[in-house]
Enzyme design. Structure first.
Site, PDB file in Angstrom:
ATOM      1  N   GLY A 111     -30.308  73.624  61.895  1.00 33.59           N
ATOM      2  CA  GLY A 111     -30.664  74.648  60.913  1.00 33.59           C
ATOM      3  C   GLY A 111     -29.759  74.715  59.689  1.00 33.59           C
ATOM      4  N   ASP A 140     -27.852  85.773  64.689  1.00 40.17           N
ATOM      5  CA  ASP A 140     -28.745  86.725  65.345  1.00 40.17           C
ATOM      6  C   ASP A 140     -27.924  87.453  66.412  1.00 40.17           C
ATOM      7  OD1 ASP A 140     -30.675  87.648  67.287  1.00 40.17           O
ATOM      8  OD2 ASP A 140     -32.183  86.449  66.307  1.00 40.17           O
ATOM      9  N   PHE A 148     -38.423  87.363  62.254  1.00 41.81           N
ATOM     10  CA  PHE A 148     -38.247  85.921  62.407  1.00 41.81           C
ATOM     11  C   PHE A 148     -38.540  85.237  61.080  1.00 41.81           C
ATOM     12  CE2 PHE A 148     -39.016  81.592  63.687  1.00 41.81           C
ATOM     13  CZ  PHE A 148     -38.007  81.399  64.611  1.00 41.81           C
ATOM     14  N   VAL A 149     -37.577  84.473  60.593  1.00 40.83           N
ATOM     15  CA  VAL A 149     -37.733  83.853  59.280  1.00 40.83           C
ATOM     16  C   VAL A 149     -37.664  82.324  59.379  1.00 40.83           C
ATOM     17  CG1 VAL A 149     -36.890  85.836  57.973  1.00 40.83           C
ATOM     18  CG2 VAL A 149     -35.257  84.123  58.767  1.00 40.83           C
TER      19      VAL A 149
HETATM   20  P1  IMP Z   1     -27.754  83.467  67.847  1.00 39.03           P
HETATM   21  O1  IMP Z   1     -27.047  82.465  68.717  1.00 39.03           O
HETATM   22  O2  IMP Z   1     -28.575  84.446  68.669  1.00 39.03           O
HETATM   23  O3  IMP Z   1     -26.852  84.155  66.852  1.00 39.03           O
HETATM   24  O4  IMP Z   1     -28.845  82.686  67.043  1.00 39.03           O
HETATM   25  C1  IMP Z   1     -28.492  81.771  66.084  1.00 39.03           C
HETATM   26  C2  IMP Z   1     -29.439  80.599  66.049  1.00 39.03           C
HETATM   27  O5  IMP Z   1     -30.779  80.979  66.363  1.00 39.03           O
HETATM   28  C3  IMP Z   1     -29.471  80.041  64.655  1.00 39.03           C
HETATM   29  O6  IMP Z   1     -28.589  78.952  64.586  1.00 39.03           O
HETATM   30  C4  IMP Z   1     -30.911  79.631  64.485  1.00 39.03           C
HETATM   31  O7  IMP Z   1     -31.063  78.294  64.893  1.00 39.03           O
HETATM   32  C5  IMP Z   1     -31.689  80.489  65.426  1.00 39.03           C
HETATM   33  N1  IMP Z   1     -32.346  81.636  64.772  1.00 39.03           N
HETATM   34  C6  IMP Z   1     -31.999  82.943  64.826  1.00 39.03           C
HETATM   35  N2  IMP Z   1     -32.837  83.721  64.141  1.00 39.03           N
HETATM   36  C7  IMP Z   1     -33.744  82.883  63.595  1.00 39.03           C
HETATM   37  C8  IMP Z   1     -34.882  83.100  62.732  1.00 39.03           C
HETATM   38  O8  IMP Z   1     -35.252  84.212  62.318  1.00 39.03           O
HETATM   39  N3  IMP Z   1     -35.555  81.980  62.378  1.00 39.03           N
HETATM   40  C9  IMP Z   1     -35.209  80.722  62.784  1.00 39.03           C
HETATM   41  N4  IMP Z   1     -34.170  80.488  63.589  1.00 39.03           N
HETATM   42  C10 IMP Z   1     -33.438  81.558  63.992  1.00 39.03           C
END
Ligand code: IMP
Ligand code: MG
Length: 176
Positions: free
Chosen positions: A42, A101, A150-151
């Site tokens: 990403g 997130d 979700f983006v």
């Molecule tokens: P976390 O580990 O829950 O903080 O999520 C982080 C990872 O989830 C990011 O590196 C993204 O790959 C993915 N992610 C979180 N939110 C989104 C979203 O809204 N769209 C796309 N990917 C997301």
């Protein structure tokens, strides 16, 4: 593929903010040895743009982590699918991701690299879904706060698609 519902940040808005973040990074790391750690997939696009506006010498490393898989909800179980074997040897490490997130991904990488002799470790994210945070991690550079939506685009995917969009958009919620 789901339809784009709404553009949240267009390409010019993203470019301007990325430039501002790069200026802050350049000021803060002046005279220091900076290592950018790009969290694939990403953050490939964000890191490439950010790095080109950073004016202090910086090296680049890649790690790959997955917490979502093909779904839109974080599993909170982070898999490191490509890791770094190196020691950071007194260099200043900045983990770069496009979005935070739950914080599980950045938290896992911070823990993993805490014993690698970095002079400092911090993070930069373009988007922060603050209301979803579970794990506390240091983030010195944040582009924009976004609601729990979700983006996709600018490197962010849904099922592997949409990463090539030059803007960041919310999808219709009725599919996947
Ligand atoms: P976390 O580990 O829950 O903080 O999520 C982080 C990872 O989830 C990011 O590196 C993204 O790959 C993915 N992610 C979180 N939110 C989104 C979203 O809204 N769209 C796309 N990917 C997301
Ligand atoms: Mg993804």
């Amino acid at each position: 593929m789901a339809e784009i519902r709404k553009i949240l940040f267009d390409a010019d808005t993203i470019a301007a903010r990325v430039k501002e973040l790069a200026s802050l990074v350049s000021e803060d790391y002046a005279g220091k040895e900076l290592v950018l750690v790009c969290i694939l997939k990403g953050a490939a696009i964000f890191t490439a743009d950010l790095m080109r506006h950073i004016t202090v010498p910086a090296t680049l490393e890649f790690v790959q982590a997955a917490s979502y898989g093909a779904s839109r909800t974080s599993s909170r179980k982070v898999q490191i699918t490509r890791n770094l074997k190196k020691d950071f040897e007194g260099r200043h490490v900045l983990l770069v991701d496009t979005i935070i997130d739950s914080g599980a991904t950045l938290h896992a990488l911070h823990s993993l690299y805490s014993g690698r002799n970095a002079a400092s470790m911090n993070s930069a994210v373009l988007l922060d879904k603050t209301c979803r945070r579970i794990f506390d991690v240091p983030i010195a550079y944040k582009g924009f706060h976004i609601p729990d939506e979700f983006v996709v685009g600018y490197g962010l995917d849904s099922g592997g698609q949409y990463r090539n969009l030059p803007y960041i958009a919310a999808l219709e919620t009725d599919t996947e």
